[in-house]
Design a protein around this motif. Structure first.
Motif, PDB file in Angstrom:
ATOM      1  N   SER A  59       0.823  -1.211   0.000  1.00  0.00           N
ATOM      2  CA  SER A  59       0.000   0.000   0.000  1.00  0.00           C
ATOM      3  C   SER A  59       0.857   1.261   0.000  1.00  0.00           C
ATOM      4  N   GLY A  60       2.143   1.104   0.283  1.00  0.00           N
ATOM      5  CA  GLY A  60       3.026   2.261   0.333  1.00  0.00           C
ATOM      6  C   GLY A  60       2.998   2.964   1.679  1.00  0.00           C
ATOM      7  N   VAL A  61       2.146   2.531   2.587  1.00  0.00           N
ATOM      8  CA  VAL A  61       2.050   3.141   3.909  1.00  0.00           C
ATOM      9  C   VAL A  61       3.177   2.605   4.784  1.00  0.00           C
ATOM     10  N   LYS A  62       3.905   3.497   5.421  1.00  0.00           N
ATOM     11  CA  LYS A  62       4.995   3.100   6.308  1.00  0.00           C
ATOM     12  C   LYS A  62       4.458   3.016   7.735  1.00  0.00           C
ATOM     13  N   ILE A  63       4.689   1.911   8.400  1.00  0.00           N
ATOM     14  CA  ILE A  63       4.232   1.715   9.773  1.00  0.00           C
ATOM     15  C   ILE A  63       5.419   1.955  10.704  1.00  0.00           C
TER      16      ILE A  63
END
Length: 82
Positions: A59-63
């Motif tokens: 998703s490209g979201v960095k956690i």
């Protein structure tokens, strides 16, 4: 070049490995070769090739490394059931 190798293993382990190899449609020799190859691979993790399908799942979201998903989930459920 393929070379013959003799191993002594527990009979139950051998039977389970044979069933697993059969389910994967491969020989027990190939299964063990692949496993040993993965154990001894010198290829760094960052150089491993990622398939296009797996890349498409990103998703490209960095956690953040310190993200507390348990607290976040508890907060969500608390709000949901009020």
């Amino acid at each position: 070049m393929d070379t013959k190798l003799t191993l002594k293993l527990d009979q139950e382990v051998i039977e389970k490995a044979k069933r697993y190899a059969s389910m994967k449609k491969m020989s027990l020799s190939r299964l063990i070769e692949n496993y040993l190859n993965s154990l001894t691979s010198t290829q760094p993790a960052e150089e491993l090739e990622i398939s296009p399908f797996v890349k498409s799942l990103s998703s490209g979201v960095k956690i953040p490394a310190d993200y507390d998903y348990k607290k976040d989930r508890a907060d969500y459920l608390d709000q949901k059931y009020r």
